[in-house]
Scaffold this motif. Structure first.
Motif, short mmCIF file in Angstrom:
data_model
loop_
_atom_site.label_atom_id
_atom_site.label_comp_id
_atom_site.label_asym_id
_atom_site.label_seq_id
_atom_site.Cartn_x
_atom_site.Cartn_y
_atom_site.Cartn_z
N GLY A 210 0.83 -1.20 0.00
CA GLY A 210 0.00 0.00 0.00
C GLY A 210 0.86 1.24 0.00
N PRO A 211 0.20 2.41 0.14
CA PRO A 211 0.96 3.66 0.17
C PRO A 211 1.93 3.66 1.36
N LEU A 212 3.17 4.07 1.12
CA LEU A 212 4.16 4.11 2.19
C LEU A 212 3.84 5.22 3.17
N GLN A 213 4.12 4.96 4.42
CA GLN A 213 4.01 6.01 5.42
C GLN A 213 5.38 6.22 6.03
N MET A 214 6.01 7.32 5.71
CA MET A 214 7.32 7.65 6.27
C MET A 214 7.65 9.11 5.99
N ARG A 215 8.67 9.58 6.68
CA ARG A 215 9.05 10.99 6.50
C ARG A 215 9.65 11.21 5.12
N ASP A 216 9.54 12.45 4.65
CA ASP A 216 10.13 12.86 3.37
C ASP A 216 9.62 12.06 2.17
N LEU A 217 8.39 11.58 2.28
CA LEU A 217 7.79 10.80 1.19
C LEU A 217 7.78 11.59 -0.12
N ASP A 218 7.63 12.91 0.00
CA ASP A 218 7.57 13.74 -1.21
C ASP A 218 8.88 13.69 -2.00
N ARG A 219 9.96 13.28 -1.37
CA ARG A 219 11.24 13.19 -2.09
C ARG A 219 11.48 11.82 -2.69
N LEU A 220 10.53 10.91 -2.52
CA LEU A 220 10.68 9.58 -3.11
C LEU A 220 9.87 9.50 -4.39
N SER A 221 10.39 8.75 -5.36
CA SER A 221 9.56 8.56 -6.56
C SER A 221 8.78 7.25 -6.43
N VAL A 222 9.28 6.31 -5.62
CA VAL A 222 8.51 5.10 -5.32
C VAL A 222 7.76 5.36 -4.02
N LYS A 223 6.45 5.28 -4.06
CA LYS A 223 5.66 5.63 -2.87
C LYS A 223 4.81 4.48 -2.36
N ILE A 224 5.10 3.25 -2.85
CA ILE A 224 4.37 2.10 -2.32
C ILE A 224 5.34 1.08 -1.74
N GLY A 225 4.83 0.27 -0.83
CA GLY A 225 5.65 -0.77 -0.21
C GLY A 225 4.78 -1.63 0.68
N ALA A 226 5.35 -2.74 1.14
CA ALA A 226 4.61 -3.64 2.02
C ALA A 226 5.13 -3.46 3.44
N GLN A 227 4.63 -2.41 4.09
CA GLN A 227 5.04 -2.12 5.47
C GLN A 227 4.22 -2.96 6.46
N ILE A 228 4.84 -3.30 7.56
CA ILE A 228 4.12 -3.98 8.64
C ILE A 228 3.20 -2.97 9.30
N LYS A 229 1.93 -3.35 9.43
CA LYS A 229 0.96 -2.41 9.99
C LYS A 229 0.75 -2.64 11.48
N ASN A 230 0.39 -1.59 12.18
CA ASN A 230 0.04 -1.66 13.61
C ASN A 230 1.13 -2.33 14.43
N PHE A 231 2.36 -2.03 14.10
CA PHE A 231 3.47 -2.61 14.88
C PHE A 231 3.97 -1.56 15.87
N ASP A 232 3.78 -1.85 17.14
CA ASP A 232 4.21 -0.92 18.17
C ASP A 232 5.32 -1.59 18.99
N PRO A 233 6.58 -1.29 18.69
CA PRO A 233 7.69 -1.97 19.36
C PRO A 233 7.59 -1.88 20.88
N GLU A 234 7.10 -0.75 21.37
CA GLU A 234 7.07 -0.57 22.83
C GLU A 234 6.11 -1.52 23.54
N SER A 235 5.18 -2.10 22.78
CA SER A 235 4.29 -3.07 23.42
C SER A 235 4.96 -4.44 23.54
N TYR A 236 6.07 -4.62 22.85
CA TYR A 236 6.76 -5.92 22.89
C TYR A 236 8.07 -5.87 23.69
N PHE A 237 8.73 -4.71 23.69
CA PHE A 237 10.09 -4.65 24.25
C PHE A 237 10.22 -3.51 25.25
N ASP A 238 11.06 -3.75 26.29
CA ASP A 238 11.29 -2.66 27.24
C ASP A 238 12.32 -1.68 26.66
#
Lengths: 402, 85
Positions: free
Chosen positions: A34-62
């Motif tokens: 789907g559409p990528l969500q990240m900083r400086d997206l406007d400077r990328l020409s590729v704007k899609i990717g398969a990102q892991i969704k709803n991943f909150d590292p702090e809920s898994y690791f101290d």
């Protein structure tokens, strides 16, 4: 020689945070891209990717763990936990020295490189956090897993670009088969969906801006994903003795080098790896019911891969099913073979063949049964998983139902 | 916040303790801070006070920066703040 079986599997990727979620998505032909969500997206020409969704590292690791673990290590730890839980493998002090870890990754701690290059080059900072090196080193994930599970035998990381996971699983297979280890954790991960990681791939001009459509005549390139896949490998006798559920047997592995081009795939090198895995497994082409293709969705790979399968399989190439699940979870680079092996397990255990989604128009250069768009029920007793890396390093695994 | 309180806060965070439980006479080892924790604390001190701390993890005892106790660290940071800012 020991027979080698898989008794545990774990993953986190764009299709799900666990193996059951991922297999459900593969069965249903879900799109993880789907559409990528990240900083400086406007400077990328590729704007899609398969990102892991709803991943909150702090809920898994101290906090301490997060300070030491790049995203790629976090993903590997989660996949390892799922695999170890399913396997039920106990690692006693006595067994610890005959248990090891082999993981594959192309980029290792890419997020750490990216963040810290940004901080010293762009923001002009003269000091970085002291854990930058232990976070970014490519063996970090293998080391952290060895520490969590008290694994004191042979552990290492292999890096062969897009074939890293297959090489890792294949090496672990050989180590258990030869008796060098009694059990191994094997698999791989990558988390290259960073600004710098995407820029690097953009530069090569092989990325699709719309979708990953492997084998389709209108395919337009690859789409990057991220994630991890981990398996517990052990001897058949050991698994039987402790009453573990056996997911599948690994029966063959072969690796070859093209010795031809740093990026273009090579039919002979790929075909030699396929034939080698069959020979190692003592299987004939007609024994294989399903192939999880490398299937990147680039013009060069898909055409070459189909020709290699046709060359190695002969007449049976017209009957074998071959799909590319990268159409759903994207290309996980060094982690891709591990997540793709899950499709082989699903075929063997559930009789469900994962589809190649996004398929629109037949390509005469890819005239195999690529299981277009919709999963299929079929009884399959042996499967194969292909990985053909940049640099011409090929690794093919063969699995059989037990 | 004074330099003292600030340093104690940084050490307390590293040791996962309340600031009130950080005794001035304690060594970092007493507080359960290992060698990586020492390096991380020094990084946090440098960031907080915008100073350079002369510390070599290979030979902590020979470094100009005295980390033998919490109070030694506080005095060392106080001098560095005066020298460098």
């Amino acid at each position: 020689m020991n027979r080698v079986v898989i008794t545990g599997a774990g993953t986190i990727n764009a299709l799900g945070h666990t193996v059951p979620e991922t297999l459900h998505a593969m069965r249903e032909g879900h799109l993880g891209i789907g559409p990528l969500q990240m900083r400086d997206l406007d400077r990328l020409s590729v704007k899609i990717g398969a990102q892991i969704k709803n991943f909150d590292p702090e809920s898994y690791f101290d906090r301490q763990k997060l300070a030491l673990c790049d995203r790629v290590t976090q993903l590997t730890l989660l996949a390892s936990r799922e695999a170890m839980l399913q396997s039920g493998l106990e690692i006693t002090e006595e067994q610890s020295e005959t248990t090891g870890v082999v993981f594959g990754t192309a980029a290792g701690g890419m997020n750490t490189w990216d963040d810290n290059f940004r901080s010293v080059y762009e923001e002009g900072k003269n000091r970085v956090h002291p854990f930058v090196v232990p976070k970014l080193m490519t063996n970090a994930a293998a080391s952290h897993v060895s520490m969590v599970y008290n694994i004191k035998g042979p552990s290492l990381t292999v890096s062969t670009a897009c074939a890293s996971s297959n090489h890792a699983i294949g090496l672990a297979f050989q180590m258990v088969r030869s008796g060098m280890a009694r059990a191994m954790l094997a698999g791989g991960a990558d988390a290259m969906l960073t600004f710098g990681g995407i820029k690097a791939w953009e530069g090569l001009r092989v990325m699709s801006k719309t979708a990953c459509r492997p084998f389709s005549a209108n395919r337009s390139g690859m789409v990057q994903g991220e994630g991890a896949g981990v398996f517990v490998l052990e001897t058949y006798e050991g698994a039987k003795a402790r009453g573990a559920e056996i997911l599948a047997e690994i029966v063959g592995f072969a690796m070859t080098s093209d010795a031809s081009d740093i990026v273009m795939p090579n039919q002979q090198g790929a075909a030699r790896a396929i034939r080698g895995a069959l020979a190692d497994a003592c299987l004939s082409p007609q024994d294989i019911g399903y192939i999880n293709a490398h299937g990147t969705g680039t013009a060069a790979n898909d055409k070459t891969e189909c020709a290699a399968v046709a060359e190695a399989f002969g007449a049976h190439a017209d009957r074998v099913m071959m799909s590319s699940t990268k159409s759903m979870h994207g290309h996980l680079i060094g982690g891709t073979g591990a997540v793709e092996l899950l499709a082989c397990l699903m075929a063997l255990r559930e009789g469900v063949i994962a589809p190649t989604i996004g398929y629109e128009h037949p390509d005469p250069n890819c005239a195999l049964d690529v299981v277009p768009n919709v999963a299929r029920q079929a009884k399959v007793t042996a499967t194969m998983s292909n990985a053909f890396a940049f640099g011409g390093l090929n690794a093919v695994l063969a699995l059989r139902a037990v | 916040m004074s330099v003292k309180d600030n340093v104690i806060q940084i050490i307390a965070e590293q040791a996962l303790l309340d600031a009130a439980d950080v005794r001035l006479s304690a060594t970092l080892e007493d507080l359960g801070i290992d060698s990586l924790g020492v390096v991380e604390s020094i990084f946090a001190i440098e960031e907080e006070f915008d100073i350079e701390v002369p510390f070599n993890a290979n030979a902590p005892a020979e470094s100009e920066f005295d980390i033998s106790s919490v109070s030694a660290i506080i005095s060392a940071v106080e001098s560095l703040v005066v020298e460098q800012t």
